[in-house]
Design a protein around this motif. Structure first.
Motif, short mmCIF file in Angstrom:
data_model
loop_
_atom_site.label_atom_id
_atom_site.label_comp_id
_atom_site.label_asym_id
_atom_site.label_seq_id
_atom_site.Cartn_x
_atom_site.Cartn_y
_atom_site.Cartn_z
N THR A 145 136.64 -30.44 30.13
CA THR A 145 136.16 -29.31 29.32
C THR A 145 134.65 -29.22 29.29
O THR A 145 134.07 -28.13 29.32
CB THR A 145 136.70 -29.42 27.88
OG1 THR A 145 138.12 -29.58 27.91
CG2 THR A 145 136.34 -28.19 27.06
N PHE A 146 133.98 -30.39 29.22
CA PHE A 146 132.51 -30.44 29.14
C PHE A 146 131.98 -31.40 30.20
O PHE A 146 131.55 -32.52 29.88
CB PHE A 146 132.08 -30.91 27.75
CG PHE A 146 132.51 -30.03 26.61
CD1 PHE A 146 131.89 -28.81 26.39
CD2 PHE A 146 133.53 -30.42 25.77
CE1 PHE A 146 132.27 -28.00 25.34
CE2 PHE A 146 133.92 -29.62 24.71
CZ PHE A 146 133.29 -28.40 24.50
N THR B 203 129.28 -31.71 31.74
CA THR B 203 127.88 -32.16 31.65
C THR B 203 127.64 -33.08 30.45
O THR B 203 126.53 -33.60 30.30
CB THR B 203 126.93 -30.95 31.55
OG1 THR B 203 127.19 -30.24 30.33
CG2 THR B 203 127.09 -30.03 32.73
N HIS B 204 128.62 -33.25 29.61
CA HIS B 204 128.45 -34.09 28.43
C HIS B 204 128.61 -35.57 28.79
O HIS B 204 129.34 -35.93 29.72
CB HIS B 204 129.49 -33.74 27.37
CG HIS B 204 129.22 -32.45 26.67
ND1 HIS B 204 129.83 -32.09 25.48
CD2 HIS B 204 128.38 -31.42 26.98
CE1 HIS B 204 129.39 -30.90 25.10
NE2 HIS B 204 128.52 -30.48 26.00
N CYS C 156 124.29 -33.80 25.03
CA CYS C 156 125.45 -33.93 24.16
C CYS C 156 126.27 -35.13 24.62
O CYS C 156 126.61 -35.23 25.81
CB CYS C 156 126.31 -32.68 24.19
SG CYS C 156 125.51 -31.21 23.50
N LEU D 48 134.77 -25.46 19.19
CA LEU D 48 134.48 -26.88 19.23
C LEU D 48 135.30 -27.63 18.19
O LEU D 48 135.84 -28.71 18.47
CB LEU D 48 132.99 -27.11 18.99
CG LEU D 48 132.50 -28.56 19.08
CD1 LEU D 48 132.77 -29.15 20.46
CD2 LEU D 48 131.01 -28.64 18.76
#
Length: 262
Positions: free
Chosen positions: A62-63, A65-66, A82, A6
């Motif tokens: 990359t994320f 669901t963020h 997040c 991260l």
């Protein structure tokens, strides 16, 4: 993704957004005024939009669901566990006048709490990084740990704010003037750089008003990781912006709160 990964991802975000911004700095570029309808000058440049586009694209891929909250393109799943909070150029007025007191702010909220933050100043080659427990500076002479300065008394404190006109005429401005009159020295025109200088032990207080979440979220873990404290003027959470008080010493913070809440 691990904590190490991260941290590397955030460094990559800083590098790529910086590469998008630098060709515009001290060059000719397009600029709009977001405050045209309100009468308050609120500039946004091609560089702001280019950098936030890159940041959002990398985070989404990359994320997925963020959530993302950004200054230029608004909110996307801001109720997620997040949430990334982005300001591609904090200090746009400094940017358009060629002054290097601007930076890219990349912050991460977990359940509404700021847990990681990074401020990148690509022109100077400087980065300030924190996770609330520790903070570090990365510059041309290598990395070093950040630590706030001990300062108990307002009479000994160095204060910074971006612009005294941030404070609404009347009570809010009077409260700021009260604390400004009690410190040793004040400096204006600092934007996000003031908070990083507080984390580095160069100044003692930052007092501001009218901030948005994207102006402050990334800076909270940096200051807290360096041993400082950031709250709203009423002592509550600063994560949503508003009236902000940051101090390098908890004793100084308490003294400042007494001035701001007579």
């Amino acid at each position: 993704m691990s904590v190490v990964d991260l941290a590397r991802f955030m460094e990559d975000l800083a590098t790529e957004s910086g590469q998008a911004i630098l060709p515009f700095f001290r060059a000719s570029f397009g600029m709009d005024d977001k405050g045209r309808d309100t009468g308050a000058f609120d500039p946004v440049t091609e560089a702001d939009r280019a950098a936030e586009t890159i940041l959002r694209g990398r985070i989404r891929s990359t994320f997925p669901t963020h959530g993302i909250v950004g200054e230029e393109f608004g909110s996307d799943h801001a109720d997620a566990e997040c949430v990334w909070v982005l300001d591609p150029i904090d200090g746009t007025r400094a940017f358009i006048t060629g002054l290097p007191t601007w930076g890219t702010l990349i912050g991460l909220l977990h359940d509404g709490v700021p847990v990681r933050g990074l401020m990148n100043q690509p022109y100077l080659g400087e980065r300030f990084v924190g996770d609330g427990a520790s903070a570090s500076f990365h510059g041309i002479r290598g990395p070093r740990k950040l630590m706030t300065r001990r300062c108990e008394r307002l009479a000994d404190a160095l204060l910074a704010t971006t612009d005294p006109r941030l404070f609404a005429p009347g009570d809010e401005q009077d409260r700021f003037r009260s604390i400004e009159g009690a410190v040793r020295m004040s400096r204006y025109g600092t934007d996000c750089y003031a908070y990083c200088m507080l984390a580095a032990g160069q100044i003692d207080l930052v007092v501001e008003a009218g901030l948005k979440a994207h102006d402050i979220v990334a800076l909270i873990p940096i200051i807290e990781g360096a041993g400082g404290i950031v709250t709203a003027w009423d002592g509550g959470s600063a994560a949503k912006g508003g009236r902000i008080l940051a101090a390098g010493d908890v004793r100084l913070h308490a003294a400042a709160l007494r001035h701001l809440n007579p």
